[in-house]
Enzyme design. Structure first.
Site, PDB file in Angstrom:
ATOM      1  N   THR A 165       0.831  -1.196   0.000  1.00  0.00           N
ATOM      2  CA  THR A 165       0.000   0.000   0.000  1.00  0.00           C
ATOM      3  C   THR A 165       0.864   1.243   0.000  1.00  0.00           C
ATOM      4  O   THR A 165       1.923   1.242   0.601  1.00  0.00           O
ATOM      5  CB  THR A 165      -0.891  -0.018   1.259  1.00  0.00           C
ATOM      6  OG1 THR A 165      -1.636  -1.220   1.256  1.00  0.00           O
ATOM      7  CG2 THR A 165      -1.790   1.173   1.320  1.00  0.00           C
ATOM      8  N   VAL A 166       0.378   2.294  -0.665  1.00  0.00           N
ATOM      9  CA  VAL A 166       1.050   3.594  -0.580  1.00  0.00           C
ATOM     10  C   VAL A 166       0.106   4.583   0.082  1.00  0.00           C
ATOM     11  O   VAL A 166      -1.106   4.560  -0.132  1.00  0.00           O
ATOM     12  CB  VAL A 166       1.500   4.143  -1.953  1.00  0.00           C
ATOM     13  CG1 VAL A 166       2.618   3.276  -2.534  1.00  0.00           C
ATOM     14  CG2 VAL A 166       0.349   4.248  -2.939  1.00  0.00           C
ATOM     15  N   MET A 176       0.778   2.600   6.256  1.00  0.00           N
ATOM     16  CA  MET A 176       0.546   1.532   5.288  1.00  0.00           C
ATOM     17  C   MET A 176       0.909   0.173   5.875  1.00  0.00           C
ATOM     18  O   MET A 176       1.671   0.096   6.820  1.00  0.00           O
ATOM     19  CB  MET A 176       1.408   1.771   4.044  1.00  0.00           C
ATOM     20  CG  MET A 176       1.176   3.089   3.361  1.00  0.00           C
ATOM     21  SD  MET A 176       2.472   3.439   2.156  1.00  0.00           S
ATOM     22  CE  MET A 176       3.708   4.204   3.195  1.00  0.00           C
TER      23      MET A 176
END
Length: 522
Positions: free
Chosen positions: A341-342, A422
């Site tokens: 995830t960013v 994240m």
């Protein structure tokens, strides 16, 4: 060190992407424009975590109001528990076309631009296109994540449907190494089409045809009709009051409610000593109870039978808090009253702020790249259950439990700022720890992020970072926690924070030491 600025700030996990967002602010764009440009750039600059086939969520503070955007996609209409089992699966597969749901990220960019943006949409994607065409050197954490994914995929993704992933991300049979230049010409071409059509091609045009055509070729369920029916949804953010601050999250199908459940339990205690074992013990116990409730109740909001108000009620928080004792417990779900995830954060000089998160899930996602497009698809359907009695049971046209969550903090109806951490199921745990570091222990953004973290895994198993205090770990073990020291810190999340001083308007930001993170300020 914490970064200070006045006119604008962009914080994210990739330095080049943060600089793009800052440049957009300098060109007259607002915080929303900066977020879109940064998010599009991250699909090129950190493909190990996200792509054009990602989902996304956003919390947008603009004109003194907080708005929520849910850009996760639904499962294909034709999929079902029976259809998946007929293909020989007893549980949802992790890779391939079966767990692919409709990607929401391109739709999120277009919707945010249409609703709140200032600059032309095509201008926002131009920097990402340029990096995809010209290439960029691989940074250290990115290179490490890329190599890990390649080693995992080369032994497990052996079908013909995965060939495009290897052609795209391991050209010449190897992943790019740290410091090596990497280009993505197909990615550039697709971003250009998304820019020119304001994402329409992705859902109702040429790109949709390519996605659906390849799904059909390899036994996937997603169709042009599934893509054509997609629209991101504006949602009302949910919150709890934690010591005079409101902590905001996106409602389910996201897991942000897990962080709020934990904070709601913990606000019943006073934490004077940040180094006390009681602080860590109660945090862990509250998070276990919150997570077990989340896994039982979270699914597509339209399909939930449990009321959010009941889960977040003070009555339920008191009931669950009463289960926290002196020893580690094995959590069980309660019954609330009915009622890879960013992440990026942006702020502009007008007071607008954005908390935005975008992800393929489990790193590169499904392992599927649509031929000739560079579109790397998420695998969000992997979290569906094939148990028809489960709240998150697989069904056609349904959103799954979703791990990615943006966070936002306000006080006295004014924005404090966006925050996020994240990392899959670490995310609500990171949110809880960062917020408590900020509010209970008065740490600045960088210190709040740098503080050593713990992570609940299952039952009584807890992972701690290598630099987690040994005396605290030993004391937790004496309380029955099964403590394991993780050899690396990357699994403990990669977060960013931007806070605004309400009196001066001065911004202060922090970014993870656990990633290639950067804060670009003006």
């Amino acid at each position: 060190m914490t970064t200070f600025a006045k006119k604008g700030m962009v914080a994210t996990s990739q330095p080049l992407a943060a600089e793009i967002g800052r440049d957009i602010l300098k060109q007259g764009g607002n915080a929303v424009d900066a977020a879109i440009a940064t998010a599009a750039a991250l699909t090129v600059l950190e493909p190990t975590s996200n792509g054009m086939g990602s989902d996304a969520f956003a919390l947008v503070w603009i004109n003194n109001k907080l708005h929520g955007l849910n850009a996760s996609g639904k499962s294909p209409q034709s999929i079902s528990i029976e259809a998946v089992k007929a293909k020989g699966h007893d549980e949802m597969p992790t890779y391939g076309w079966i767990p692919v749901t409709v990607p929401g990220a391109p739709g999120a960019w277009a919707k945010l631009s249409e609703t709140f943006g200032r600059l032309p949409f095509a201008d926002l994607l131009a920097p990402a296109i340029r990096y995809a065409e010209e290439g960029y050197p691989i940074s250290p954490i990115l290179g490490d994540m890329w190599n890990r994914a390649y080693r995992r995929f080369k032994d497990t993704l052996t079908g013909a449907e995965y060939a495009n992933w290897f052609n795209t991300f391991a050209p010449n049979g190897l992943p790019p190494q740290i410091g090596q230049m990497w280009r993505a010409p197909d990615h550039a071409q697709t971003l250009r089409e998304i820019a020119e059509t304001k994402a329409e091609s992705f859902y109702r045009g040429k790109l949709a045809e390519q996605i659906a055509g390849e799904a059909s070729r390899y036994g996937g369920f997603i169709t042009q009709a599934d893509l054509a029916s997609y629209q991101p949804e504006w949602v009302d953010p949910i919150s709890v009051n934690y010591r005079g601050y409101k902590v905001w999250e996106i409602p389910p199908n996201g897991q942000g409610i897990v962080a709020l459940l934990g904070l709601n339990m913990l606000k019943g205690y006073t934490f004077d000593n940040p180094s006390s074992v009681e602080r860590y013990h109660k945090q862990i116990e509250a998070m276990k109870l919150a997570f077990i409730d989340g896994k039982k109740h979270i699914t597509d909001l339209d399909k939930m039978t449990t009321h959010i108000d009941g889960l977040l009620s003070d009555t339920y928080a008191i009931e669950r808090r009463g289960l926290i004792g002196e020893e580690a417990l094995t959590p069980e779900p309660g019954t609330p009253p009915q009622g890879g995830t960013v992440y990026l954060a942006t702020a502009d000089q007008e007071g607008n702020m954005v908390s935005f998160i975008q992800s393929n899930y489990m790193g590169f996602g499904s392992g599927i790249v649509v031929e000739g497009t560079g579109i790397s698809l998420q695998n969000r359907g992997a979290d569906f259950s094939l148990d028809s009695h489960h709240q998150n049971a697989l069904a056609g046209g349904k959103k799954s439990y979703h791990t990615i969550i943006p966070g936002f903090l306000t006080k006295d109806n004014q924005a404090v700022g966006p925050f996020g951490v994240m990392g899959g199921y670490m995310q609500p745990q990171g949110h809880l720890q960062v917020i408590m570091n900020t509010i209970d222990f008065n740490l600045n953004p960088q210190a709040a992020l740098d503080a050593p973290r713990w992570q609940w895994i299952e039952e009584k198993k807890i992972h701690v970072e290598p630099h987690f205090p040994t005396d605290i770990a030993q004391a937790l073990a004496r309380k029955g926690h099964q403590i394991e020291v993780a050899l690396e810190s990357i699994s403990f999340g990669r977060g960013q924070i931007i806070w605004r001083d309400p009196k001066t308007g001065v911004l202060q930001g922090g970014t993870e030491s656990r990633t290639d993170g950067h804060i670009a300020s003006w």
